[in-house]
Write an enzyme that holds these catalytic residues in place. Structure first.
Site, PDB file in Angstrom:
ATOM      1  N   SER A 198      -9.993  -0.749   6.895  1.00  0.00           N
ATOM      2  CA  SER A 198      -9.394  -0.496   5.582  1.00  0.00           C
ATOM      3  C   SER A 198      -8.724  -1.685   4.916  1.00  0.00           C
ATOM      4  O   SER A 198      -8.396  -1.609   3.733  1.00  0.00           O
ATOM      5  CB  SER A 198      -8.390   0.656   5.676  1.00  0.00           C
ATOM      6  OG  SER A 198      -9.075   1.876   5.619  1.00  0.00           O
ATOM      7  N   SER A 219      -9.819   1.425   2.640  1.00  0.00           N
ATOM      8  CA  SER A 219      -8.995   2.226   1.770  1.00  0.00           C
ATOM      9  C   SER A 219      -7.891   1.440   1.056  1.00  0.00           C
ATOM     10  O   SER A 219      -7.328   1.927   0.080  1.00  0.00           O
ATOM     11  CB  SER A 219      -8.346   3.343   2.584  1.00  0.00           C
ATOM     12  OG  SER A 219      -7.452   2.816   3.549  1.00  0.00           O
ATOM     13  N   LYS A 250       0.841  -1.205   0.000  1.00  0.00           N
ATOM     14  CA  LYS A 250       0.000   0.000   0.000  1.00  0.00           C
ATOM     15  C   LYS A 250       0.870   1.246   0.000  1.00  0.00           C
ATOM     16  O   LYS A 250       1.914   1.281   0.676  1.00  0.00           O
ATOM     17  CB  LYS A 250      -0.901  -0.019   1.238  1.00  0.00           C
ATOM     18  CG  LYS A 250      -1.995   1.043   1.246  1.00  0.00           C
ATOM     19  CD  LYS A 250      -2.884   0.906   2.479  1.00  0.00           C
ATOM     20  CE  LYS A 250      -4.031   1.891   2.496  1.00  0.00           C
ATOM     21  NZ  LYS A 250      -4.897   1.746   3.678  1.00  0.00           N
TER      22      LYS A 250
END
Lengths: 486, 102
Positions: free
Chosen positions: A179, A155, A80
């Site tokens: 997330s 996310s 990420k």
């Protein structure tokens, strides 16, 4: 698609060690796959192909020389884009950090590299991890590999979508209020949020420090356990890192749930829960009962207040954390010869941040400001205590709590973008684990019209072993018909 | 948008939105002020559900683990000032150029 891309991490490690395939071949296949799939799903913001192939050749030559290689030798990992990677752009999917190149590796990256994992790229996300759909990225949304008209969740949408579409074998995300579990659920993969303090946050760009943990995503429970065993453990550079001594989650890949007591909180099957989701989750719970677990419905009154409490705390911490972005030492900066510092900062932040980030900074500032501190921030922290107390009471009678991960199926792009509160509501089942700092996992348990549904299990602090055991058993005993569309 | 503007005014005012933008150091336009007022009103209204719980005498949880001071030796670590300076957007010589303070 070559079969090698579908293999679990442990099989890849085994095959490269016995030189059945080379790391270079496998990593090259990953990039071939990325070139086919990523134009459709946009999981990656940055690819590190040259670096990855160089690493691959280096690991191959060590294997050929008979030298020892790490527990993740050759395994392709997507990371990420809020986790710092030395020399590789780390943007948080924000214009503010579009050209930010860290000069150090996050602890988790050091540990992955030490075990010879190969980082293939940095994945898309909601800007600064604020969002539940990956639509809030400054560089365009990621799409759900199961249906390109739908969101992948967020996310950590890029991290989940890349694994679901076989672009990488495993990935890292971060979980502040769901997330990692949300996109894992929407993309039909496994995501585990560890107990607070189990994985070092050093090098994770902060959004809400007291809530977030770096979390692994994989296509199987075993892969998630393997990555956890690599990244967890004490780190003196994170003052909230807990020293638990050596742990092995892989040793808990046991197909046995006899005697496991499941609690099913009514509050996590609230009125917004879609029927298909509820049915899919109950189907999984009943399967576990059939395998020897027991189950009882419970009511945890305080969970009704978890979402409001979570958002107040997360926004407050965000407003403080994001105060550092002024465009001076790094980040986005406009011409400012004509104005004073206050005007200059305000313009940089206006242009550098997207709408959701601005909204949260302002709301957090409000909750922390004189006159409102007691009513919002302090009250939210007290409610957090009540939630923790109620959870520790319920964990006296139950080993795990089971619920949907997401109350709804993956929805269409743009569907919830106009109403921020409606988007926040989607996190209703996941935020509790972050408020209490307890571990939670989402694993695929069913599907509806080709879209994946995830079941969530929460455990007491440091009982990841239970999550792994129950998830593994479920995985082995469910026949899922899930096929990505890319 | 299903915000009741009359009720919205009771939660937060346009004046307060402007002040928050100023405190947060984020420049916002007149149109954005309106939009933020509506959205923030709706969100704060939702947050107010916490008012119905009795939290008298409950200790706040600022952190879920027992936090103690963690100290380490004040020893220099390996970093190069040059690589740090490479990412500075505007410099004058080897200095970071700041906007006018007064």
């Amino acid at each position: 698609m070559p079969r090698i891309l579908e293999l679990p991490a442990s099989e890849i490690v085994r095959k490269v060690k016995v030189q059945e395939i080379s790391v270079e071949e496998y990593i090259s296949e990953c990039f071939e796959r990325i070139r086919t799939a990523d134009p459709k799903i946009h999981a990656f913001l940055t690819l590190t192909e040259d670096y990855a192939l160089m690493r691959a050749r280096e690991i191959d030559s060590r294997i050929r020389r008979g030298e020892k290689v790490g527990s993740l030798a050759g395994v392709a990992v997507a990371v990420k884009d809020n986790i710092c990677t030395m020399g590789v752009r780390t943007t948080c999917a924000s214009k503010m950090l579009e050209s930010f190149i860290p000069i150090y590796d996050a602890t988790v990256i050091e540990r992955l590299k030490a075990q010879d994992a190969v980082i293939v790229g940095k994945t898309n996300m909601d800007e600064f991890a604020m969002g539940s759909s990956t639509e809030q990225s400054a560089f365009g949304p990621t799409l759900n590999p199961y249906d390109l008209e739908r969101v992948p969740g967020g996310s950590s949408g890029g991290s989940a979508a890349s694994v679901a579409s076989f672009e990488a074998t495993v990935s890292l995300g971060s979980d502040t209020g769901g997330s990692v579990r949300c996109p894992a659920s929407f993309c039909g993969v496994v995501g585990l949020k560890p107990t607070y303090g189990l994985v070092s946050r050093y090098g994770l760009i902060a959004f809400a420090n007291s809530l977030e943990q770096i979390s692994p995503i994989g296509r199987t429970v075993a892969d998630v356990a393997t990555v956890m065993d690599c990244i967890s453990g004490h780190d003196s550079r994170d003052s909230t890192s807990v020293n638990t001594g050596p742990t092995s989650l892989r040793s808990h890949l046991i197909e046995d749930v006899s005697g496991i007591r499941l609690g099913v909180p009514k509050e996590l099957f609230g009125e917004g829960t879609e029927e298909a989701v509820s049915k899919g989750v109950w189907n999984a719970i009943n399967r576990l009962i059939g395998l020897g677990a027991t189950c009882e419905e419970v009511s945890l009154h305080s969970l009704k207040y978890a979402l409001a409490s979570y958002y107040i705390i997360a926004m407050s911490e965000a407003s403080s954390n994001l105060a550092r972005y002024d465009g001076l030492r790094y980040g986005f900066r406009l011409e400012d010869d004509d104005c004073d510092w206050s005007e200059a900062y305000s313009r940089n932040r206006r242009e550098g941040f997207g709408p959701e980030v601005k909204r949260r900074i302002m709301l957090g500032t409000y909750a922390l400001s004189a006159g409102y501190y007691n009513q919002y921030y302090l009250r939210a922290q007290r409610v957090r205590t009540l939630i923790r107390q109620e959870l520790s009471r319920v964990f006296k009678n139950f080993d795990l709590l089971a619920s949907p991960t997401m109350p709804i199926l993956p929805y269409r792009l743009g569907e919830k973008l106009r109403d921020p509160l409606e988007m926040y509501m989607c996190d209703v089942d996941t935020v509790t684990a972050n408020l209490a700092g307890i571990p939670a996992v989402s694993i695929p348990c069913s599907s509806h019209q080709g879209l994946p549904i995830g079941v969530q299990f929460m455990a007491p602090p440091f009982r990841e072993d239970l999550l792994i055991r129950v998830s593994y058993t479920l995985e082995k005993n469910l026949e899922l018909d899930l096929k990505p569309a890319v | 948008m299903k915000v009741n503007t009359h009720m919205a005014k009771e939660v937060i005012t346009l004046e307060e939105v402007r002040r928050l933008a100023w405190l947060s150091k984020i420049k916002i336009s007149k149109r954005e002020e309106r939009r933020y007022l509506n959205e923030m009103s709706e969100i704060l209204e939702y947050f107010r559900m916490l008012d119905e719980i009795d939290t008298e005498g409950v200790e706040p949880t600022y952190h879920v683990i027992e936090l103690v001071n963690v100290t380490r030796e004040d020893a220099p670590q390996q970093t190069s000032p040059d690589s740090l300076l490479e990412i500075v957007p505007v410099m004058k010589g080897r200095y970071v150029k700041a906007p006018r303070i007064v």
